[in-house]
Design an enzyme around this catalytic site. Sequence first.
Site, PDB file in Angstrom:
ATOM      1  N   ASN A   9     -81.539   8.841  43.957  1.00 44.72           N
ATOM      2  CA  ASN A   9     -81.847  10.200  43.009  1.00 44.72           C
ATOM      3  C   ASN A   9     -80.781  10.906  43.177  1.00 44.72           C
ATOM      4  O   ASN A   9     -80.573  11.855  44.357  1.00 44.72           O
ATOM      5  CB  ASN A   9     -83.335  10.839  43.473  1.00 44.72           C
ATOM      6  CG  ASN A   9     -83.315  11.981  42.459  1.00 44.72           C
ATOM      7  OD1 ASN A   9     -82.608  12.221  41.519  1.00 44.72           O
ATOM      8  ND2 ASN A   9     -84.475  12.870  42.617  1.00 44.72           N
ATOM      9  N   LYS A  11     -79.738  13.376  41.660  1.00 43.16           N
ATOM     10  CA  LYS A  11     -80.101  14.764  41.064  1.00 43.16           C
ATOM     11  C   LYS A  11     -78.806  15.029  40.185  1.00 43.16           C
ATOM     12  O   LYS A  11     -78.286  14.417  39.414  1.00 43.16           O
ATOM     13  CB  LYS A  11     -80.344  15.682  42.302  1.00 43.16           C
ATOM     14  CG  LYS A  11     -81.443  15.085  43.027  1.00 43.16           C
ATOM     15  CD  LYS A  11     -82.009  16.055  44.198  1.00 43.16           C
ATOM     16  CE  LYS A  11     -83.148  15.386  44.733  1.00 43.16           C
ATOM     17  NZ  LYS A  11     -83.664  16.244  45.938  1.00 43.16           N
ATOM     18  N   HIS A  94     -90.720  14.638  39.071  1.00 42.68           N
ATOM     19  CA  HIS A  94     -90.050  15.171  40.139  1.00 42.68           C
ATOM     20  C   HIS A  94     -90.478  16.439  40.796  1.00 42.68           C
ATOM     21  O   HIS A  94     -90.560  17.320  39.661  1.00 42.68           O
ATOM     22  CB  HIS A  94     -88.435  14.956  40.421  1.00 42.68           C
ATOM     23  CG  HIS A  94     -88.100  14.998  41.774  1.00 42.68           C
ATOM     24  ND1 HIS A  94     -87.742  16.345  42.284  1.00 42.68           N
ATOM     25  CD2 HIS A  94     -87.544  14.116  42.699  1.00 42.68           C
ATOM     26  CE1 HIS A  94     -87.305  16.060  43.675  1.00 42.68           C
ATOM     27  NE2 HIS A  94     -87.149  14.856  43.797  1.00 42.68           N
ATOM     28  N   GLU A  96     -88.955  18.922  41.911  1.00 40.00           N
ATOM     29  CA  GLU A  96     -87.871  20.055  41.452  1.00 40.00           C
ATOM     30  C   GLU A  96     -88.324  20.106  39.698  1.00 40.00           C
ATOM     31  O   GLU A  96     -88.166  21.358  39.526  1.00 40.00           O
ATOM     32  CB  GLU A  96     -86.357  19.371  41.519  1.00 40.00           C
ATOM     33  CG  GLU A  96     -86.150  19.339  43.115  1.00 40.00           C
ATOM     34  CD  GLU A  96     -85.046  18.613  43.378  1.00 40.00           C
ATOM     35  OE1 GLU A  96     -84.537  17.893  42.858  1.00 40.00           O
ATOM     36  OE2 GLU A  96     -85.089  18.420  44.676  1.00 40.00           O
ATOM     37  N   GLU A 164     -93.349  12.294  47.638  1.00 40.40           N
ATOM     38  CA  GLU A 164     -92.534  13.013  47.982  1.00 40.40           C
ATOM     39  C   GLU A 164     -93.151  14.208  48.694  1.00 40.40           C
ATOM     40  O   GLU A 164     -93.592  14.982  47.583  1.00 40.40           O
ATOM     41  CB  GLU A 164     -91.624  12.966  47.226  1.00 40.40           C
ATOM     42  CG  GLU A 164     -90.629  11.934  46.707  1.00 40.40           C
ATOM     43  CD  GLU A 164     -89.432  12.307  46.084  1.00 40.40           C
ATOM     44  OE1 GLU A 164     -88.368  11.621  46.652  1.00 40.40           O
ATOM     45  OE2 GLU A 164     -89.416  12.992  45.100  1.00 40.40           O
ATOM     46  N   GLY A 170     -84.947  17.351  50.858  1.00 43.50           N
ATOM     47  CA  GLY A 170     -83.757  18.120  50.944  1.00 43.50           C
ATOM     48  C   GLY A 170     -83.869  19.093  52.293  1.00 43.50           C
ATOM     49  O   GLY A 170     -82.972  19.889  52.327  1.00 43.50           O
ATOM     50  N   SER A 210     -86.093  13.417  52.709  1.00 46.02           N
ATOM     51  CA  SER A 210     -85.052  13.170  53.688  1.00 46.02           C
ATOM     52  C   SER A 210     -84.991  12.005  54.453  1.00 46.02           C
ATOM     53  O   SER A 210     -84.785  11.743  55.689  1.00 46.02           O
ATOM     54  CB  SER A 210     -85.490  14.323  54.809  1.00 46.02           C
ATOM     55  OG  SER A 210     -85.245  15.710  54.202  1.00 46.02           O
TER      56      SER A 210
HETATM   57  P1  PGA Z   1     -83.821  14.061  49.841  1.00 42.31           P
HETATM   58  O1  PGA Z   1     -84.569  13.860  48.389  1.00 42.31           O
HETATM   59  O2  PGA Z   1     -83.970  12.714  50.177  1.00 42.31           O
HETATM   60  O3  PGA Z   1     -82.550  14.813  49.699  1.00 42.31           O
HETATM   61  O4  PGA Z   1     -84.939  14.807  50.665  1.00 42.31           O
HETATM   62  C1  PGA Z   1     -85.404  13.094  47.847  1.00 42.31           C
HETATM   63  C2  PGA Z   1     -85.866  13.145  46.443  1.00 42.31           C
HETATM   64  O5  PGA Z   1     -86.052  14.392  46.172  1.00 42.31           O
HETATM   65  O6  PGA Z   1     -86.103  12.379  45.718  1.00 42.31           O
END
Ligand code: PGA
Length: 248
Positions: A9, A11, A94, A96, A164, A170, A210
Amino acid sequence: MRKPIIAGNWKMNNTASAGVALVNELKPLVENANCDVAVCVPAIDIPAVAEALKGSNIALGAQNVHFEAKGAFTGEISADMLKEYGVKYVIIGHSERRQYFGETDETVNKRTLAALDAGLVPIVCIGESLEERETGKTEDVLAKQIREGLKGIDDVSKIVIAYEPIWAIGTGKTATAEQANETIAFIRKTCGEVFCPKCAEKVRIQYGGSMNAKNCKELMAMPEIDGGLIGGASLKAPDFATIVNYDK
Ligand code: PGA
């Protein structure tokens, strides 16, 4: 047997040219993968990245899709627009998008149904906040996201679910492999109750948050974890390739 799926992803990272450079570096590193591989890229990168991925084993994914087929929805992108470029997967809901862009279980549901209708494979994200985990609400939150976000799907095994935990995204804080496995087992059990036990056995459930080149093996060794949705670590070809090749 469920075939694992590792999806990047990106982003809001990588211009189209940077994205093409990244996938060109990635292609030879993952060509012998035993799992399904995908990169979910910013919408405007799709044409260029689609071209660069031709003939490779990496599938293309988007990060959102609108639920209406067309019309007066300024700034939105339809499933047909994605399909025309050979997009296969689309991330929906997601955290976010839930947190910053007003995504709700209701809009997640509409997008998921529209994506399925168009023949896209939705990667539907669910997960609890730190406060929800600490106050013992994880299972209630996930059950609600499943019941409302996935309402009306005839066969849940046609989608991919990404578990998630918001507190792990993140932040460098990964759920332990046991925590992730246990929570994903709960998600599968709930899918069995809401849909059918057979489809619940088949649905692929990824872990995300992460996940990186160091912890991927341990997470992927867990029986319930069918892959990963990878943010930060998908932006570097060698790191992402290490995750894709977790079994080598
Ligand atoms: P990350 O993000 O691996 O940077 O924690 C995962 C995601 O948000 O899909």
